[in-house]
Design an enzyme around this catalytic site. Structure first.
Site, PDB file in Angstrom:
ATOM      1  CB  THR A   1     111.275 106.328   6.699  1.00 25.90           C
ATOM      2  OG1 THR A   1     110.632 105.483   7.518  1.00 25.90           O
ATOM      3  CG2 THR A   1     111.107 107.089   6.563  1.00 25.90           C
ATOM      4  CB  THR A   2     112.065 100.969   8.310  1.00 28.40           C
ATOM      5  OG1 THR A   2     111.748 101.752   8.813  1.00 28.40           O
ATOM      6  CG2 THR A   2     113.619 100.108   8.804  1.00 28.40           C
TER       7      THR A   2
ATOM      8  CG  ASP B   1     104.281 106.568   6.949  1.00 26.83           C
ATOM      9  OD1 ASP B   1     104.312 107.838   6.923  1.00 26.83           O
ATOM     10  OD2 ASP B   1     104.690 105.983   7.742  1.00 26.83           O
TER      11      ASP B   1
ATOM     12  CG  ASP C   1     107.264 106.233  10.614  1.00 27.04           C
ATOM     13  OD1 ASP C   1     106.851 105.351   9.477  1.00 27.04           O
ATOM     14  OD2 ASP C   1     107.690 106.678  10.912  1.00 27.04           O
TER      15      ASP C   1
END
Length: 549
Positions: free
Chosen positions: A92-93, A404, A59
């Protein structure tokens, strides 16, 4: 003539040095997390230097929050990753990698002596065009409950395919959709073209109604969704273990009898008899408090603080089930789902709103006893996900993965119903639109616009590279498919029995993502890249001196 106007130990980097320092930090951070991107992404082990505790995760937000950084530009990427996590819950990545790739292309343009402001202007034009293309490709099925539920299921599958839950993504995707659709969704009446349209999916983004409990043991697919609310506490000794038609008083009050309640007070006695009188007075005071609690007509008492043996026995004698030391989060959530208020004084029973549950009982999960609240009020949509797994690290990562998915689904079910295709399809679609804009634009801005398209095409290239495939060949094939008008094509990295990736229809494969997620990724990455490109000076203040004592 130059003059140093800064104090001792303060430093300054100017011009190309400042810009190079910013680019190096941002690119290093992007390279750090890009190997975790996609369904074939790798994990990182995060080990605490002080406690030795470890986290195994892919994550992006978790990784970036755990590392200590000294580079200003890298910290900007960490911040946009946190914003993405707070705003949407996933991506997020992607946002960090896209920002880094835009900066990588910008670095090449600066080396070609193109002014940063020209680059920024090109980035803005390209970003606006890519968002227009993304919006044009978005699909909204909210008016069709069956199709919309399938969209939510596909979004959950796509989100979980890059997580530790990927081996059972269908199972957990179904579980996540069921949990989110339980969030109270009142039909919304909309007047449109002389017709009243009812949109049934107007859910809530409040995930406090969904409790996640982790219990080591078993395997991941032993996890399940339980209706109602489960509190990870035990019922007090001698209390009833099951109560029907529960009237619940949620409190945050002291229930002990061995303390003088005045801070700093000291009492001196000259005989044990007077000490016994003090203890008797304390007990009488506590007995009065228990009587006041009982006057509320409750049969379940939940307290955030400890409940000592004497008041516990008095409450048990009155047939009241006692739950003590429920932590603040548990008390807040229990108050929310049962419809009651948290109280600290008990002198006005008629002004206190009690919580309600049809059944409060003790249940066993694995070898642990917990308390289940069933049949909650109709205004509540509470449910509990019980996660099982072999180790605490797996359970922690499973919780992050499921959170998520729940975050993205709740956003899609409540605020932004539109969906787009994943698997690199949306990025390639936006890149083709930006390429078309670049051909129509004159001047050096067109070079910056073209570089933005290259950055977008890097995302499917990284997806293919992480799967061990020939990224150049697959991305070229995907680009050709899109220019020929087959706009649903993306990278199929999971369905091939031979393990070889190919270009396939993302719509047929059900690789779907939230439109809001993709839009936020492009917006955040673009804004961060613009900010870093425009840097021409870095000033570092001198560390604060500590005076010797």
């Amino acid at each position: 003539m130059s003059m140093n106007i800064f104090g001792d130990q303060a430093t300054e980097e100017k011009g190309e040095n400042a810009r190079l320092s910013s680019f190096v930090g941002a690119l290093a951070l992007g390279d750090l997390v890009k190997s975790t991107l996609g369904p074939k992404g790798m994990n990182k082990i995060l080990q605490s230097g002080s406690t030795g505790d470890i986290n195994v995760t892919n994550d992006g937000a978790t990784i970036l929050k755990a590392i200590q950084l000294d580079n200003a530009a890298a910290k900007i990427l960490v911040n946009i990753s946190k914003v993405q996590d707070d705003e949407v819950g996933d991506g997020t990545t992607s946002v960090c990698v896209l920002a880094a790739e835009i900066l990588r292309e910008a670095e090449k343009l600066i080396a070609m002596k193109i002014h940063p402001q020209t680059i920024v202007e090109g980035i803005r034009l390209a970003s606006a065009e890519s968002l227009r293309a993304l919006e044009a490709s978005a699909v909204d099925n909210a008016s069709d409950p069956v199709a919309f539920r399938k969209d939510l299921f596909n979004i959950a599958r796509t989100t979980l395919s890059s997580k530790v839950l990927s081996q059972a993504k269908d199972y957990f995707a179904d579980l996540a959709v069921d949990a989110v659709l339980r969030l109270k969704a009142r039909p919304q009446l909309v007047f449109h073209s002389l017709l009243f349209l009812i949109f049934p999916f107007q859910g809530s983004t409040d995930l406090d109604h969904i409790q996640i409990i982790k219990k080591p043991g078993g395997k991941l697919t032993d996890s399940y969704l339980e209706e109602g609310f489960i509190l990870d506490k035990t019922i007090a000794v001698n209390s009833p273990k099951r109560i029907e038609n529960a009237k619940i008083l949620v409190a945050n009050t002291s229930m002990d009898t061995d303390k003088i309640k005045i801070f700093g007070a000291k009492m001196r006695v000259d005989s044990t008899g007077k000490l016994a009188e003090l203890e008797r007075a304390e007990k009488e005071k506590m007995a009065k408090k228990v009587e006041d609690i009982a006057k509320h007509g409750v049969n379940v008492f939940v307290n955030r603080q400890l409940v000592y043996n004497y008041p516990e026995s008095l409450l048990a004698e009155k047939g009241i089930l006692v739950i003590e030391h429920a932590d603040f989060d548990g008390v807040e959530r229990l108050s929310l789902v049962t419809g009651g208020e948290i109280v600290s004084t008990f002198g006005n029973p008629d002004k206190v709103k009690l919580g309600y549950a049809q059944v409060v009982e003790e249940v066993m999960i694995g070898e642990d006893k917990l308390i289940k609240f069933s049949g909650l009020p109709s205004s509540s949509s509470a449910c509990t996900v019980v996660l099982r797994g072999s180790t605490n690290q797996i359970l922690d990562e499973a919780e992050r993965s499921l959170h998520d998915a729940l975050s993205v689904l709740s956003q899609t079910a409540s605020t932004e119903h539109r969906t787009v295709l994943g698997g690199g399809c949306s990025e390639m679609l936006m890149a083709c639109a930006v390429d078309t804009l670049a051909r129509k634009t004159t001047g050096k801005k067109s070079v910056a616009i073209e570089s933005f398209a290259k950055a977008l095409r890097t995302i499917p290239a990284i997806l293919a590279g992480n799967a061990g495939l020939d990224a150049t060949e697959l991305v070229a094939e995907l680009r050709a498919e899109h220019f020929e008008g087959r706009r649903d094509k993306g990278l199929d990295l999971t369905s091939s029995s031979t393990g070889e990736g190919k270009v396939g229809s993302m719509r047929e494969l059900g690789v779907t993502e939230s439109y809001k997620l993709k839009k936020q990724v492009v917006l955040s990455a673009t804004e961060a890249a613009e900010m870093i490109v425009r840097v021409d000076d870095i000033l570092r203040a001198a560390p604060r001196r500590r005076e010797a004592v």
